[in-house]
Design a protein around this motif. Sequence first.
Motif, PDB file in Angstrom:
ATOM      1  N   ASN A 155      22.774  57.958 106.450  1.00  0.00           N
ATOM      2  CA  ASN A 155      21.659  58.106 105.524  1.00  0.00           C
ATOM      3  C   ASN A 155      22.016  57.597 104.132  1.00  0.00           C
ATOM      4  OD1 ASN A 155      19.670  59.274 107.233  1.00  0.00           O
ATOM      5  ND2 ASN A 155      20.731  61.246 107.125  1.00  0.00           N
ATOM      6  N   GLU A 170      20.267  63.202 111.372  1.00  0.00           N
ATOM      7  CA  GLU A 170      18.906  62.682 111.526  1.00  0.00           C
ATOM      8  C   GLU A 170      18.105  63.761 112.237  1.00  0.00           C
ATOM      9  OE1 GLU A 170      15.724  60.936 110.914  1.00  0.00           O
ATOM     10  OE2 GLU A 170      17.566  59.983 110.180  1.00  0.00           O
ATOM     11  N   TRP A 171      17.199  64.380 111.486  1.00  0.00           N
ATOM     12  CA  TRP A 171      16.467  65.543 111.981  1.00  0.00           C
ATOM     13  C   TRP A 171      15.011  65.155 112.181  1.00  0.00           C
ATOM     14  CZ3 TRP A 171      15.772  70.693 108.791  1.00  0.00           C
ATOM     15  CH2 TRP A 171      15.146  71.649 109.604  1.00  0.00           C
ATOM     16  N   ASN A 172      14.581  65.103 113.420  1.00  0.00           N
ATOM     17  CA  ASN A 172      13.199  64.781 113.758  1.00  0.00           C
ATOM     18  C   ASN A 172      12.553  66.036 114.323  1.00  0.00           C
ATOM     19  OD1 ASN A 172      10.767  63.856 114.928  1.00  0.00           O
ATOM     20  ND2 ASN A 172      11.615  61.802 115.210  1.00  0.00           N
ATOM     21  N   LEU A 214       9.457  66.530 115.063  1.00  0.00           N
ATOM     22  CA  LEU A 214       8.443  66.255 116.085  1.00  0.00           C
ATOM     23  C   LEU A 214       9.082  66.089 117.457  1.00  0.00           C
ATOM     24  CD1 LEU A 214       6.164  63.753 114.133  1.00  0.00           C
ATOM     25  CD2 LEU A 214       5.876  66.225 114.429  1.00  0.00           C
ATOM     26  N   ALA A 215      10.257  65.438 117.481  1.00  0.00           N
ATOM     27  CA  ALA A 215      10.966  65.240 118.749  1.00  0.00           C
ATOM     28  C   ALA A 215      11.957  66.360 119.036  1.00  0.00           C
ATOM     29  CB  ALA A 215      11.697  63.899 118.735  1.00  0.00           C
ATOM     30  N   ASN A 216      12.058  67.306 118.100  1.00  0.00           N
ATOM     31  CA  ASN A 216      12.975  68.440 118.254  1.00  0.00           C
ATOM     32  C   ASN A 216      14.412  67.955 118.472  1.00  0.00           C
ATOM     33  OD1 ASN A 216      13.641  71.160 118.271  1.00  0.00           O
ATOM     34  ND2 ASN A 216      13.382  71.353 120.490  1.00  0.00           N
ATOM     35  N   SER A 217      14.832  66.971 117.631  1.00  0.00           N
ATOM     36  CA  SER A 217      16.196  66.443 117.731  1.00  0.00           C
ATOM     37  C   SER A 217      16.913  66.621 116.406  1.00  0.00           C
ATOM     38  CB  SER A 217      16.158  64.952 118.097  1.00  0.00           C
ATOM     39  OG  SER A 217      15.498  64.195 117.107  1.00  0.00           O
ATOM     40  N   HIS A 250       8.399  62.428 107.971  1.00  0.00           N
ATOM     41  CA  HIS A 250       9.205  63.360 108.780  1.00  0.00           C
ATOM     42  C   HIS A 250      10.662  62.890 108.926  1.00  0.00           C
ATOM     43  CE1 HIS A 250       5.530  65.505 109.723  1.00  0.00           C
ATOM     44  NE2 HIS A 250       4.977  64.359 110.095  1.00  0.00           N
ATOM     45  N   ARG A 251      11.199  62.287 107.877  1.00  0.00           N
ATOM     46  CA  ARG A 251      12.608  61.866 107.881  1.00  0.00           C
ATOM     47  C   ARG A 251      13.395  62.876 107.035  1.00  0.00           C
ATOM     48  NH1 ARG A 251      12.644  55.775 105.995  1.00  0.00           N
ATOM     49  NH2 ARG A 251      14.770  55.909 106.796  1.00  0.00           N
ATOM     50  N   THR A 267      10.183  62.862 103.426  1.00  0.00           N
ATOM     51  CA  THR A 267      10.449  64.105 104.152  1.00  0.00           C
ATOM     52  C   THR A 267       9.208  64.638 104.868  1.00  0.00           C
ATOM     53  OG1 THR A 267      12.119  64.661 102.483  1.00  0.00           O
ATOM     54  CG2 THR A 267      11.399  66.432 103.950  1.00  0.00           C
TER      55      THR A 267
END
Length: 284
Positions: A47, A32-34, A36-39, A249-250, A245
């Motif tokens: 997924n 899980e790549w976010n 905006l949250a830099n995670s 932003h998923r 995506t």
Amino acid sequence: MAGLLFAAPQLAGTLVFVLAPLVLVFWYSLHEWNVLANSFNYTGIQNYQQFLNDPTLPGVLLASALFSVGLVVLNMSLALLLAVLLNQKLAGITVFRTLFFSPVVVSLVAWTIVWGFLLQNNGGINGMLKLIGIEGPNWLRTPATAMVSVIVVQVFKNVGLNMVLFLAALQGVPRELYEAARIDGAPRFKQFRRITLPLISPTIMLTSIITIVGSLQVFAQIAVLTQGGPGVSTTVLVYYLYQQTFQFHRFGYGSTLAIVLFAIVALLTLAQWQMRKKFVFHEQ
């Protein structure tokens, strides 16, 4: 060694721009790549489980299937019909071949924008219908006509490419076979079914693979004309991937959708390739 050196640039390009991105997309689909949250957190097959339980997915897959079937049937049928008509030895036939092929070289976005204006509620299409007393619908905002409109726009854009391929195949059919068939009393339709179709079947196989793969990758037409609407009636898988995506932003779930799309395209292409022994003339 010389052969390997000549092939090295192509092999390097395939490795860097095709195989490596495929591996990375699969790796991203397990996270899980976010941005905006830099995670960037490992989630395993979460997924893929979400993909199976996505309530929007049935509508997206149905829209993708409808678009692909409609595009392939209309495109190939019209392309073959135009190729047969333009294979005649008539004065000025080259002009008509050029006219039918010209949309292929037009910018896709420009072509789509023009058709977007024509298909508006007060656009050119409805204006012409009004002249003969017909009240046209809002083509791009009505679920019953939105998908048909997108398919027709895409068919008119690319039918010339398949037409040229079919035309080249038709011109390669020996004239002696038609002369022998006429002597034996075979009507034109039987000549077409027994001589033309078998001998151009390799080209039919090629164009069907190209058209099906292209129909599953359509994006610009949907983005410009309907933005996937109304509802999800024109939200095909590629456009849904883009939404998940780059709009939501998923990136992890978007990568999962990309893997699924790749699998669908690969399976359809493999199935068509296996069918060649049954439908392609002289294929062993």
